[in-house]
Design an enzyme around this catalytic site. Structure first.
Site, PDB file in Angstrom:
ATOM      1  N   GLU A 102      -2.909   8.575  28.745  1.00 25.87           N
ATOM      2  CA  GLU A 102      -3.191   7.845  27.506  1.00 25.87           C
ATOM      3  C   GLU A 102      -3.493   8.799  26.349  1.00 25.87           C
ATOM      4  O   GLU A 102      -3.138   8.516  25.197  1.00 25.87           O
ATOM      5  CB  GLU A 102      -4.348   6.873  27.743  1.00 25.87           C
ATOM      6  CG  GLU A 102      -3.952   5.755  28.705  1.00 25.87           C
ATOM      7  CD  GLU A 102      -5.090   4.823  29.042  1.00 25.87           C
ATOM      8  OE1 GLU A 102      -4.912   3.602  28.900  1.00 25.87           O
ATOM      9  OE2 GLU A 102      -6.170   5.302  29.447  1.00 25.87           O
ATOM     10  N   GLU A 157      -4.379   3.394  37.307  1.00 25.97           N
ATOM     11  CA  GLU A 157      -5.590   2.559  37.295  1.00 25.97           C
ATOM     12  C   GLU A 157      -5.535   1.378  38.259  1.00 25.97           C
ATOM     13  O   GLU A 157      -6.545   1.081  38.937  1.00 25.97           O
ATOM     14  CB  GLU A 157      -5.879   2.074  35.863  1.00 25.97           C
ATOM     15  CG  GLU A 157      -6.525   3.109  34.966  1.00 25.97           C
ATOM     16  CD  GLU A 157      -5.524   4.003  34.256  1.00 25.97           C
ATOM     17  OE1 GLU A 157      -5.923   4.714  33.327  1.00 25.97           O
ATOM     18  OE2 GLU A 157      -4.331   3.974  34.650  1.00 25.97           O
TER      19      GLU A 157
END
Length: 254
Positions: free
Chosen positions: A108, A128
Site C-alpha cells: 500500500e 491481509e
C-alpha cells in the site's frame, strides 16, 4: 528525524529510507512519523523536486508492525495516515524503489507512490485476508486504478504474492532492475525528472491525480486554476530564456 527513517539529498532528489531491516522494515509509529516528516520537508523545500522511497537491508516494507500494533502502538501520522503517506502522499512526485518484499501495508505504501522501480526478484501482495484482516491502507482503493479490475480482484482476494516481472507486465511497475539495483534505477529516474521545473512537476502531478474526479464542465477551469500560477512564475521565464541561450535552466521553484 528518527533513526527509523533516514534521509539524504542528491541534487533536487530526496531519498527516504525505511531503516528497520531487523523487522523487515515493518511500519511502526517511528516509521510513520519519520516518513511524514520527510514528506513535509519535500513539499516545503523549494530546492527539492522529487523523492525516492526505499527500504534498508534488501526489503522494501513488510507492512504494519503487528507486534507493535498489539501493544497499542499506532503506525500512522496525523494528517497523512498509515506509514505517514497513504492518506496524503506528497504534492511532489515520489518513486518507490522496491527490493525484496512489498507486502500488505508495504504494498500500500508503494501504491501511494507515483512510480515504482523494482528488482526482478521483488514480490508484491495484499495478504491481509489470510490473517482475517482487510487492506485498509489504500490498497483496495488504488489497486483497481493501476491494473485491470479482474486481476486486482485476484490479487486482493487470494492474498498471494506476485513477482515484479508479472506486475511490470500489468503496468504496476515502471522499470525493472537486476537484484540490488532498484535504488540506483529509481535515482536515475528521479534525477531525470528533477531536471524539469519543480512548480511544473507539482502542477502536472496534481492535475493527473485530481482530474478524474472533476465535473466534466469544470475540467478546463480547474486545470487553469492550477496551471495559471505556473505560467506566471519566474521559472516559466527561465525555461524559454535558457532554451534560447542554449544552456541548462536554473530553476528557483518560484
Amino acid at each position: 528525524m528518527s533513526d527509523a527513517v533516514l534521509t539524504e539529498t542528491d541534487g533536487a532528489v530526496l531519498v527516504i529510507t525505511i531503516n528497520r531491516p531487523e523487522a523487515k522494515n515493518a511500519v511502526n509509529a517511528a516509521v510513520a512519523q519519520g516518513i511524514a516528516a520527510a514528506l513535509d520537508e519535500l513539499d516545503n523545500r523549494k530546492d527539492l523536486s522529487v523523492a525516492v522511497l526505499t527500504g534498508a537491508g534488501g526489503t522494501f516494507c513488510s507492512g504494519m508492525d503487528l507486534k507493535g500494533f498489539l501493544k497499542g502502538e499506532l503506525p500512522w501520522a496525523e494528517g497523512r495516515g498509515f506509514a505517514g503517506i497513504v492518506e496524503k502522499p506528497p504534492a511532489k512526485p515520489i518513486i518507490a524503489a522496491v527490493e525484496g518484499y512489498a507486502l500488505a501495508g508495504g504494498c500500500e505504501v508503494a501504491l501511494a507512490c507515483d512510480m515504482i522501480v523494482a528488482s526482478k526478484e521483488a514480490k508484491f501482495g495484499l495478504p491481509e485476508p489470510k490473517r482475517g484482516l482487510v487492506a485498509a491502507g489504500g490498497g483496495l482503493l488504488r489497486l483497481p486504478q493501476r491494473i485491470p479490475y479482474h486481476i486486482a480482484m485476484e490479487i486482493a482476494l487470494t492474498g498471494d504474492f506476485y513477482g515484479a516481472e508479472r506486475m511490470a507486465e500489468l503496468g504496476f511497475v515502471n522499470r525493472l532492475t537486476e537484484p540490488g539495483q532498484a535504488l540506483e534505477g529509481a535515482r536515475e529516474l528521479a534525477l531525470k525528472i528533477a531536471e524539469n521545473a519543480p512548480l511544473a512537476l507539482a502542477a502536472t502531478k496534481r492535475i493527473i491525480v485530481e482530474s478524474p474526479t472533476w465535473p466534466a464542465d469544470q475540467v478546463w477551469v480547474k486545470q487553469g486554476e492550477i496551471t495559471g500560477p505556473v505560467f506566471t512564475s519566474k521559472d516559466a521565464q527561465e525555461g524559454p530564456k535558457a532554451f534560447a541561450e542554449k544552456r541548462k535552466p536554473v530553476w528557483k521553484g518560484e
